[in-house]
Design an enzyme around this catalytic site. Sequence first.
Site, PDB file in Angstrom:
ATOM      1  NE  ARG A 164      -2.567   0.003   3.635  1.00 50.33           N
ATOM      2  CZ  ARG A 164      -3.387   0.418   4.577  1.00 50.33           C
ATOM      3  NH1 ARG A 164      -4.702   0.452   4.357  1.00 50.33           N
ATOM      4  NH2 ARG A 164      -2.947   0.835   5.744  1.00 50.33           N
ATOM      5  CB  THR A 216      -2.537   7.116  -2.608  1.00 48.81           C
ATOM      6  OG1 THR A 216      -1.850   5.869  -2.833  1.00 48.81           O
ATOM      7  CG2 THR A 216      -1.743   8.248  -3.249  1.00 48.81           C
ATOM      8  CG  ASP A 246       2.423  -3.074   9.126  1.00 50.26           C
ATOM      9  OD1 ASP A 246       2.625  -4.257   8.751  1.00 50.26           O
ATOM     10  OD2 ASP A 246       2.523  -2.104   8.358  1.00 50.26           O
ATOM     11  CG  ASP A 292       6.114  -3.620   9.955  1.00 46.91           C
ATOM     12  OD1 ASP A 292       6.848  -4.079   9.061  1.00 46.91           O
ATOM     13  OD2 ASP A 292       5.777  -2.423  10.015  1.00 46.91           O
TER      14      ASP A 292
HETATM   15  C1  PRP Z   1      -1.320  -4.730   4.456  1.00 46.20           C
HETATM   16  C2  PRP Z   1      -2.166  -5.981   4.576  1.00 46.20           C
HETATM   17  C3  PRP Z   1      -2.990  -5.934   3.328  1.00 46.20           C
HETATM   18  C4  PRP Z   1      -3.205  -4.461   3.122  1.00 46.20           C
HETATM   19  C5  PRP Z   1      -4.597  -4.139   3.567  1.00 46.20           C
HETATM   20  O1  PRP Z   1      -0.253  -4.932   3.610  1.00 46.20           O
HETATM   21  O2  PRP Z   1      -1.417  -7.147   4.710  1.00 46.20           O
HETATM   22  O3  PRP Z   1      -2.357  -6.498   2.192  1.00 46.20           O
HETATM   23  O4  PRP Z   1      -2.259  -3.785   3.941  1.00 46.20           O
HETATM   24  O5  PRP Z   1      -4.886  -2.813   3.330  1.00 46.20           O
HETATM   25  P1  PRP Z   1      -5.972  -2.354   2.266  1.00 46.20           P
HETATM   26  O6  PRP Z   1      -7.184  -3.195   2.503  1.00 46.20           O
HETATM   27  O7  PRP Z   1      -6.185  -0.913   2.630  1.00 46.20           O
HETATM   28  O8  PRP Z   1      -5.397  -2.516   0.897  1.00 46.20           O
HETATM   29  P2  PRP Z   1       0.878  -3.823   3.341  1.00 46.20           P
HETATM   30  O9  PRP Z   1       0.523  -2.993   2.156  1.00 46.20           O
HETATM   31  O10 PRP Z   1       1.142  -3.081   4.629  1.00 46.20           O
HETATM   32  O11 PRP Z   1       2.112  -4.677   2.898  1.00 46.20           O
HETATM   33  P3  PRP Z   1       2.977  -5.749   3.715  1.00 46.20           P
HETATM   34  O12 PRP Z   1       2.092  -6.962   3.929  1.00 46.20           O
HETATM   35  O13 PRP Z   1       4.097  -6.023   2.776  1.00 46.20           O
HETATM   36  O14 PRP Z   1       3.411  -5.143   5.017  1.00 46.20           O
HETATM   37  N1  URA Z   2      -2.623  -3.219   7.015  1.00 49.92           N
HETATM   38  C1  URA Z   2      -2.256  -3.638   8.241  1.00 49.92           C
HETATM   39  O1  URA Z   2      -1.301  -4.406   8.395  1.00 49.92           O
HETATM   40  N2  URA Z   2      -2.967  -3.202   9.285  1.00 49.92           N
HETATM   41  C2  URA Z   2      -4.016  -2.375   9.169  1.00 49.92           C
HETATM   42  O2  URA Z   2      -4.630  -2.007  10.198  1.00 49.92           O
HETATM   43  C3  URA Z   2      -4.379  -1.946   7.876  1.00 49.92           C
HETATM   44  C4  URA Z   2      -3.660  -2.392   6.817  1.00 49.92           C
END
Ligand code: PRP
Ligand code: URA
Length: 209
Positions: free
Chosen positions: A104, A108, A200, A203
């Site tokens: 993400r 944005t 997160d 993380d």
């Molecule tokens: C997080 C999560 C989803 C997304 C959800 O991933 O694991 O994929 O955010 O958010 P959304 O519904 O608003 O799209 P992130 O983009 O943080 O990536 P990561 O798993 O690599 O940390």
């Molecule tokens: N992605 C995450 O990992 N946590 C949230 O709360 C939203 C998006």
Amino acid sequence: MTDYTVMTHPLIQHKISKLRDKNTGTAEFRALVEEIAMLMGYEALKDLPTEDVCIETPIEECMTPVIAGRNLAIVPILRAGLGMVSGLQALVPTAKIGHIGLYRDEETHEPHEYYCKLPDPIDERLIVVTDPMLATGGSAVAAVDFIKQHGGKHIKFMSIIAAPQGIERLLKAHPDIQLYVGHVDRELNENAYICPGLGDAGDRIFGTK
Ligand code: PRP
Ligand code: URA
């Protein structure tokens, strides 16, 4: 809004509460995500088709059910969705694994693709997409878009914690999928994080913060 399934089982709810706790460390967090995925998978896969085959027991031959059709495909959304794969693989060890890389944008909140590799052929498989967090729904919609572009048809989406906005956006874009969520939380904050949520997920699974 189209229908979706919320997992009300007390074991799942108990484990989600432990996930939310900021004092839960990486190793325990990862184990909990795996266990929740297995418990959710048990419910989400209860409509898998079966067919009777002939098996010889030590006593006699009998006709007995096995899972029918082509193998399951498990498709985690990287990174955090990876944490749910082993729990589902424990249930269906022969499942093929695809990967969709999305992150993400911090400003944005829109998803950006960086990787997509799916089992081939994908069209006859039941596809289970995993991502612990369904926040705005942008990543989920993009992932299902990719899978459909590659020919995927029968799609289940599993998420541990979902925001109402994410559920609505995903089911509006893809009313034909089956959605399973562990818990529906209150709302998103100004950074599009789920409240109360668990922070997160990526993380916390990988210990990167
Ligand atoms: C997080 C999560 C989803 C997304 C959800 O991933 O694991 O994929 O955010 O958010 P959304 O519904 O608003 O799209 P992130 O983009 O943080 O990536 P990561 O798993 O690599 O940390
Ligand atoms: N992605 C995450 O990992 N946590 C949230 O709360 C939203 C998006």
